[in-house]
Design a protein around this motif. Structure first.
Motif, short mmCIF file in Angstrom:
data_model
loop_
_atom_site.label_atom_id
_atom_site.label_comp_id
_atom_site.label_asym_id
_atom_site.label_seq_id
_atom_site.Cartn_x
_atom_site.Cartn_y
_atom_site.Cartn_z
N UNK A 1 -26.53 11.26 -12.97
CA UNK A 1 -26.62 10.29 -11.88
C UNK A 1 -27.99 9.65 -11.95
N UNK A 2 -28.03 8.42 -12.47
CA UNK A 2 -29.33 7.80 -12.75
C UNK A 2 -29.17 6.32 -13.02
N UNK A 3 -30.22 5.55 -12.77
CA UNK A 3 -30.18 4.12 -13.10
C UNK A 3 -30.29 3.92 -14.61
N UNK A 4 -29.97 2.72 -15.04
CA UNK A 4 -30.07 2.38 -16.45
C UNK A 4 -31.51 1.94 -16.74
N UNK A 5 -32.34 2.91 -17.16
CA UNK A 5 -33.72 2.59 -17.47
C UNK A 5 -34.18 3.41 -18.68
N UNK A 6 -35.45 3.24 -19.03
CA UNK A 6 -35.97 3.88 -20.25
C UNK A 6 -35.95 5.40 -20.15
N UNK A 7 -36.26 5.95 -18.96
CA UNK A 7 -36.28 7.40 -18.79
C UNK A 7 -34.88 7.99 -18.97
N UNK A 8 -33.87 7.31 -18.42
CA UNK A 8 -32.50 7.77 -18.57
C UNK A 8 -32.07 7.69 -20.04
N UNK B 1 -23.80 3.42 -11.12
CA UNK B 1 -23.59 2.41 -10.08
C UNK B 1 -24.59 2.63 -8.95
N UNK B 2 -24.73 1.65 -8.08
CA UNK B 2 -25.78 1.68 -7.07
C UNK B 2 -25.68 2.86 -6.12
N UNK B 3 -24.45 3.34 -5.89
CA UNK B 3 -24.29 4.41 -4.90
C UNK B 3 -24.25 5.80 -5.54
N UNK B 4 -24.88 5.97 -6.72
CA UNK B 4 -24.83 7.28 -7.37
C UNK B 4 -25.49 8.36 -6.52
N UNK B 5 -26.46 7.97 -5.68
CA UNK B 5 -27.10 8.95 -4.80
C UNK B 5 -26.16 9.46 -3.72
N UNK B 6 -25.15 8.69 -3.41
CA UNK B 6 -24.13 9.14 -2.47
C UNK B 6 -23.07 9.98 -3.18
#
Length: 455
Positions: free
Chosen positions: A61-68, A95-100
């Protein structure tokens, strides 16, 4: 004495611990790994090896960025290596609601946290409330406010029978293990000295580097790792390992009460200068981010990443020091120093150029005294019951412990050991009371040291 020492060694290996706190984690068919925003490569290292108790389908569960992407690259390398490859199948929710979405998982879910430390304590609390087991990278708290939240989360976890565990890899380093076992040989070591604030009986120091290789490739650090408000300062990050080592080595399996057993004495912070070219090589960023403006001086940033603290634990005085450079000299890497003074001898882990920058353990006489070699021979014989290839040789006024390479698994392999121990606690449905007390005591020590260091 021999029988007592052997029992202690076997207990360390078999993890037979008294005074266990029951948890609700009865064994399930397979545990499910959930990784939330893996901003640090440690999130991947706990999955370096497969485990039959863990489902090969893992959830990210993570945004699409360099760390991921770095996390995914590590998992891919584990899956495609020639020797003993893993078979992880990563399901990525970006997706934007992955924290949910992450907070609605079935029984047997393990939340792995190794990322931005500003949000970590809150996520630990949420996971406990949701009934997850938590396996988190250090530090779990980076300031007094975070410690208060962590204390509440741990109290809730114990009351609900949930499991919270941090990744203390240094417990599996062979030199640390041998130092701990030699301490327990009372005929050799004697009793632990109390020391004083200016002459502590326990000293632990380590040197680290922002730019280094991990799993054979240059490590790309996320930009928040340079921000003390997100990563933690030099008193609350790597110091967690060293504080844990003091407890684990010198007070094994003892329940600690930070209110009565810990006395913070003094602490200080100082900066490491990082130039923009160095920052860019480390992170891939072309400029310093705005959140580092507070630390900018000319074309560099001055990060308070170095820290030193002095405190007393059960009346024993301890000094811990952590320093960060940008990059090490060729072949050196991170370094570690550990001194423990007993009435019978001193046990010292140090690294020297003559060891090709590799650490060694030394048994040295107390100043003004001689050391009986027969006592060392007897102590080594006991240790050889578990580590049969350990030897020693004369070195100056003391002795150097000779440790074959096959006992030196390497730092990355220690993450596998941590995961295995965590799963043992899950399977047993219980965790030792001393482990809970170690969690609270070490984060109290680090965060209170930060309070003392601030003007």
């Amino acid at each position: 004495m021999k029988r007592q020492i052997l029992y202690t060694v076997l207990a360390n290996l078999l993890f037979i611990y008294p005074a266990m706190t029951q948890t609700n984690y009865n064994p399930v068919e397979k545990y499910r790994i959930l990784t939330l925003e893996p901003g640090h490569f440690h999130a991947a290292l706990v999955m370096k090896e497969s485990n039959p108790q863990i489902d090969t389908t893992c959830y990210l569960y993570a945004p699409d960025n360099a760390a991921t992407q770095q996390y995914l690259d590590f998992i891919k390398n584990f899956n495609t290596r020639k020797q003993n490859p893993t078979s992880w199948n990563t399901v990525w929710y970006k997706v934007k609601d992955y924290l949910e979405q992450i907070w609605n998982q079935p029984k047997g879910s393990i939340l792995v946290l190794a990322g931005n430390n500003r949000t970590k304590t809150a996520w630990i609390s949420e996971a406990v409330n949701r009934g997850y087991a938590v396996l988190a990278d250090k530090p779990m708290a980076i300031d007094p406010e975070g410690f208060a939240k962590l204390e509440l989360a741990i109290t809730t976890a114990k009351n609900k029978g949930q499991l919270v565990y941090d990744i203390m890899t240094e417990r599996y380093e062979i030199l640390n293990i041998l130092q701990r076992l030699l301490m327990q040989q009372k005929d050799l070591f004697g009793e632990l000295e109390k020391g004083s604030p200016d002459n502590p009986s326990i000293v632990k120091e380590s040197l680290h580097h922002y730019y280094k290789l991990v799993a054979g490739v240059p490590l790309k650090r996320t930009e928040w790792q340079y921000d003390p408000k997100q990563a933690g300062s030099g008193l609350v990050d790597v110091t967690t390992h060293l504080v844990d080592q003091v407890q684990w080595t010198c007070f094994p399996e003892q329940v600690l009460n930070y209110n009565s057993d810990v006395q913070p004495i003094r602490a200080r912070l100082w900066p490491t200068a990082i130039s923009l070219p160095q920052y860019s090589a480390s992170t891939g960023a072309a400029r310093f981010p705005d959140f580092l403006d507070t630390y900018r001086k000319g074309d560099s940033i001055l990060i308070p990443s170095n820290g030193e603290m002095v405190y007393a634990l059960k009346g024993v005085h301890v000094r811990i020091k952590v320093e960060w450079n940008y990059e090490s000299t060729i072949g050196a890497g991170d370094t570690h120093y550990s001194l423990i003074r007993g009435t019978g001898c001193e046990l010292v882990i140090r690294q020297a150029p003559t060891d090709r920058f590799g650490a060694s353990l030394y048994v040295e006489p107390v100043k003004g005294k001689t050391l009986n070699e027969e006592k060392l021979i007897a102590a080594i014989k006991e240790i050889q019951r578990v580590y049969p290839d350990i030897r020693f040789k004369k070195d100056g006024n003391g002795w150097k412990i000779l440790v074959p390479d096959h006992y030196r698994a390497g730092h990355e392999a220690h993450f596998v050991k941590v995961t295995e121990q965590f799963l043992r606690y899950l399977k047993a449905g219980r965790m030792p009371d001393w482990e809970w007390s170690f969690l609270l005591s070490k984060y109290f020590i680090t965060t209170q040291s930060l309070v003392i260091a601030k003007p």
